[in-house]
Design a protein around this motif. Structure first.
Motif, short mmCIF file in Angstrom:
data_model
loop_
_atom_site.label_atom_id
_atom_site.label_comp_id
_atom_site.label_asym_id
_atom_site.label_seq_id
_atom_site.Cartn_x
_atom_site.Cartn_y
_atom_site.Cartn_z
N ALA A 206 26.47 42.72 39.22
CA ALA A 206 26.52 41.82 40.86
C ALA A 206 27.75 42.32 41.04
N TYR A 207 27.96 43.06 41.84
CA TYR A 207 29.29 43.49 42.51
C TYR A 207 29.75 43.51 43.92
N GLY A 208 30.69 42.63 44.79
CA GLY A 208 30.93 42.67 45.86
C GLY A 208 32.10 43.21 46.41
N ALA A 209 33.43 43.28 45.62
CA ALA A 209 34.70 43.70 46.40
C ALA A 209 35.54 44.64 45.12
N GLY A 210 35.42 44.57 44.41
CA GLY A 210 35.86 44.80 42.81
C GLY A 210 37.42 44.21 42.45
N SER A 211 37.71 42.48 42.99
CA SER A 211 38.93 42.90 42.63
C SER A 211 39.12 42.04 41.65
N ARG B 181 54.07 37.00 57.68
CA ARG B 181 54.92 37.98 56.69
C ARG B 181 55.10 37.77 55.35
N LEU B 182 55.11 36.59 55.65
CA LEU B 182 56.32 36.14 54.06
C LEU B 182 54.71 35.61 53.00
N PHE B 183 53.58 35.45 53.19
CA PHE B 183 52.54 35.56 52.36
C PHE B 183 51.66 36.32 52.21
N THR B 184 51.77 37.69 53.24
CA THR B 184 51.24 38.74 53.11
C THR B 184 52.26 39.07 51.49
N ALA B 185 53.64 39.53 51.42
CA ALA B 185 54.33 39.69 50.47
C ALA B 185 53.90 38.56 49.54
N ARG B 186 53.85 37.90 49.78
CA ARG B 186 53.43 37.21 48.24
C ARG B 186 51.91 37.55 47.25
N HIS B 187 50.98 37.46 48.56
CA HIS B 187 49.99 38.25 47.87
C HIS B 187 50.06 39.38 47.08
N ASN B 188 50.57 40.64 47.79
CA ASN B 188 51.03 41.48 47.25
C ASN B 188 52.20 41.70 46.26
N ALA B 189 52.20 41.14 45.75
CA ALA B 189 52.94 41.20 44.74
C ALA B 189 52.37 41.37 43.29
N TYR B 190 51.34 41.50 43.33
CA TYR B 190 50.19 42.40 41.90
C TYR B 190 50.65 43.64 42.19
N PHE B 191 50.53 43.93 43.75
CA PHE B 191 50.16 45.75 44.15
C PHE B 191 52.01 46.35 44.37
N ALA B 192 53.31 45.28 43.97
CA ALA B 192 54.49 45.45 44.05
C ALA B 192 54.88 45.84 42.81
N PHE C 215 37.70 28.46 56.55
CA PHE C 215 37.58 28.48 54.95
C PHE C 215 39.25 28.99 54.42
N PRO C 216 39.17 27.82 53.59
CA PRO C 216 40.79 27.70 53.21
C PRO C 216 41.19 28.37 51.57
N ILE C 217 40.06 28.64 51.03
CA ILE C 217 40.41 29.44 49.74
C ILE C 217 40.68 30.25 49.96
N ASP C 218 41.75 31.15 49.39
CA ASP C 218 42.65 31.98 49.86
C ASP C 218 43.01 33.17 48.45
N PRO C 219 42.60 33.24 47.40
CA PRO C 219 42.82 34.21 46.19
C PRO C 219 43.96 35.62 46.11
N GLY C 220 44.48 35.75 47.43
CA GLY C 220 45.20 36.69 47.66
C GLY C 220 44.12 38.12 47.73
N ALA C 221 43.49 38.48 47.41
CA ALA C 221 42.95 39.53 47.92
C ALA C 221 41.78 39.09 48.68
N ASP C 222 41.38 40.68 49.13
CA ASP C 222 40.25 39.86 50.09
C ASP C 222 38.77 40.15 49.30
N ALA C 223 39.13 39.28 48.28
CA ALA C 223 37.74 39.17 48.02
C ALA C 223 36.05 38.84 48.57
N SER D 195 40.19 29.90 43.57
CA SER D 195 41.10 29.44 43.94
C SER D 195 42.58 29.71 44.95
N GLY D 196 43.45 29.67 44.63
CA GLY D 196 44.69 30.64 45.40
C GLY D 196 45.44 29.54 45.92
N THR D 197 46.11 30.52 46.45
CA THR D 197 47.13 29.48 47.48
C THR D 197 47.34 27.92 48.41
#
Length: 474
Positions: A83-88, A328-339, A143-151, A162-164
């Motif tokens: 099974a495949y969803g977003a590939g993240s 802006r702050l939490f987007t930067a945090r979520h982009n830490a992997y890509f950064a 819905f609060p579960i936020d693993p960072g990626a748009d999974a 889980s996530g933040t």
């Protein structure tokens, strides 16, 4: 304990995919079926560093009936189906290590029902967490579960993500109430219900959440939703050391402050994020925090945390009360992997994911930082430290076997330390392929034997995402 398996071993053991099977898939699914190289390669990798051959074909499911029909054909010919969803995912969950086909459910992305009176929502598995929240933004709930990626929600449920926000709202384990699932035989069953509690038989929902697609394929997911908080405030605070930041978190949690998010970002990650997201954050270890509640409650929480931080020489406590500043702050945090990946062109990132009891967080982190510094490998550290969950990312040259082995050794030492401190080898990413060597140590031989027995009973032909979590003979 054995170290993680090499890529050469992972590419062995492909199972046959008969032409007659592919012909039946093509006849049933038409334009929803593809053997194009680009499509197969897209579905044959995730965000992790492990490589494997692509699947033999990709089927794009648009309904639960599509899922059933595809799985029934796979069962008939004993062909693996993934099974495949977003590939993240990051641990090789999506890789066709035994061949077979990929079943892409991303087109199954609808909200099926919203029950605000009962605080529940039922969705198809391919909807992403951002799309879900966009769909309900006018209801006063989220819905609060936020693993960072748009999974995808199905992927999040399958890995027990889980996530933040998990420190306050829990993980997918606590927030999935019911499932509709297609089994290995192609039967469609339902588990759980919208009631707040149940004592009816085995808890099949909890069994399937976190099973990484090895026991069934989700076609519907019923979730808890929460009222949007009356007030939200975010703050950042810099510290002279990682230890000072971690001690602040430990005391905050032990004092019972109902903080919604508390993220640790080390100085390496700060530098990478500043460059990638064009920010000017202080280049010191930092906590990024968020508070939910009434205006008075949020103010009290924040002031209490600020007082705790000052005891550990926290400084530059800055507020972000406007929604755009928080985003802006939490987007930067979520982009830490890509950064981080962008900071070393051509690199791949070997990520870690451990979780320890909050009282042992400093013990786990500080030794790992010292080992990473001594290695000379570029790395970054981020963590959902309010619940003891943290991640190192080691940035390696994918063609440098010695560097890869050194990074895996760092990961090995980190996980061993977490388990010895009463923690887990994976707080949220799942086992997949990469963490299989650690599962027996954490769960014990008897625990893994029970998991294998469940898998063999529910999937006797071993067609559902085989080769993940543990190895199982066909």
């Amino acid at each position: 304990m054995n170290a993680p398996e090499s890529n050469h071993q992972l590419q062995a053991g492909q199972r046959p995919v008969p032409d007659a099977f592919l012909q039946k898939l093509a006849a049933r699914f038409g334009a929803q079926y593809s053997t194009a190289q680009a499509v197969r390669e897209q579905h044959g990798r995730d965000e992790g560093s492990i490589a494997a051959p692509p699947p033999a074909a990709v089927v794009f499911a648009e309904s639960a009936q599509d899922v059933q029909d595809a799985v029934r054909l796979c069962a008939e010919y004993s062909v693996p189906v993934i099974a495949y969803g977003a590939g993240s995912s990051l641990e090789g969950h999506l890789l066709a290590v035994q061949g077979g086909i990929t079943l892409d459910v991303s087109r199954m992305n609808q909200v099926l029902s919203i029950n605000t009176e009962d605080l529940t929502i039922t969705v198809q598995p391919g909807i992403t967490r951002k799309a879900l929240n966009e769909a309900i933004k006018d209801t006063g709930f989220f819905f609060p579960i936020d693993p960072g990626a748009d999974a995808s929600i199905g992927g999040m449920a399958s890995t027990r993500a889980s996530g933040t926000n998990a420190v306050r709202y829990g993980t997918m384990r606590e927030n999935v109430l019911a499932l509709e699932v297609v089994t290995a035989s192609g039967e469609r069953i339902r588990t759980g219900n919208r009631a707040k509690k149940s004592a009816a038989g085995y808890d099949l929902t909890r069994l399937l959440v976190g099973s990484e697609g090895t026991l069934g394929i989700f076609t519907e997911v019923t979730l808890r939703i929460y009222p949007l908080p009356e007030a939200v405030s975010a703050a950042i605070c810099s510290f002279p050391s990682i230890e000072a930041a971690v001690r602040t978190v430990i005391q905050t949690i032990q004092m019972g402050v109902p903080i919604a998010r508390v993220e640790l970002i080390d100085v390496n990650a700060i530098r990478m994020v500043n460059t990638y997201s064009k920010l000017s954050l202080r280049e010191e270890p930092m906590l990024l925090m968020e508070f939910h509640g009434s205006p008075t409650g949020v103010k009290e929480q924040a002031e209490m945390v600020q007082d705790i931080a000052s005891e550990f020489d926290g400084n530059a406590f800055e507020w972000a009360e406007r929604p755009e500043d928080r985003t802006r702050l939490f987007t930067a945090r979520h982009n830490a992997y890509f950064a981080a990946v962008a900071s070393v062109p051509g690199c791949r990132c070997i990520t870690t994911d451990t979780c320890v009891p909050i009282s042992r967080l400093a013990d786990a982190l500080l030794d790992c930082v010292n080992e990473a510094d001594a290695s000379g490998i570029p790395y970054f550290l981020v963590g959902h430290v309010g619940d003891g969950n943290f991640h190192f990312g080691y940035l390696i040259d994918p063609d440098n076997d010695a560097q890869r082995q050194q990074a895996e050794q760092l990961n090995h030492q980190l996980v061993e330390r977490a388990i010895a401190l009463g923690g887990t080898c994976t707080g949220e990413h799942g086992i997949g392929i990469h963490k299989q060597g650690f599962l027996a140590e954490e769960a014990g031989d008897g625990g893994v034997a029970m998991m294998r027995a469940i898998k063999q009973a529910l999937d006797p032909k071993n067609i559902l995402n085989p080769g993940k979590i543990f190895q199982l003979a066909v």
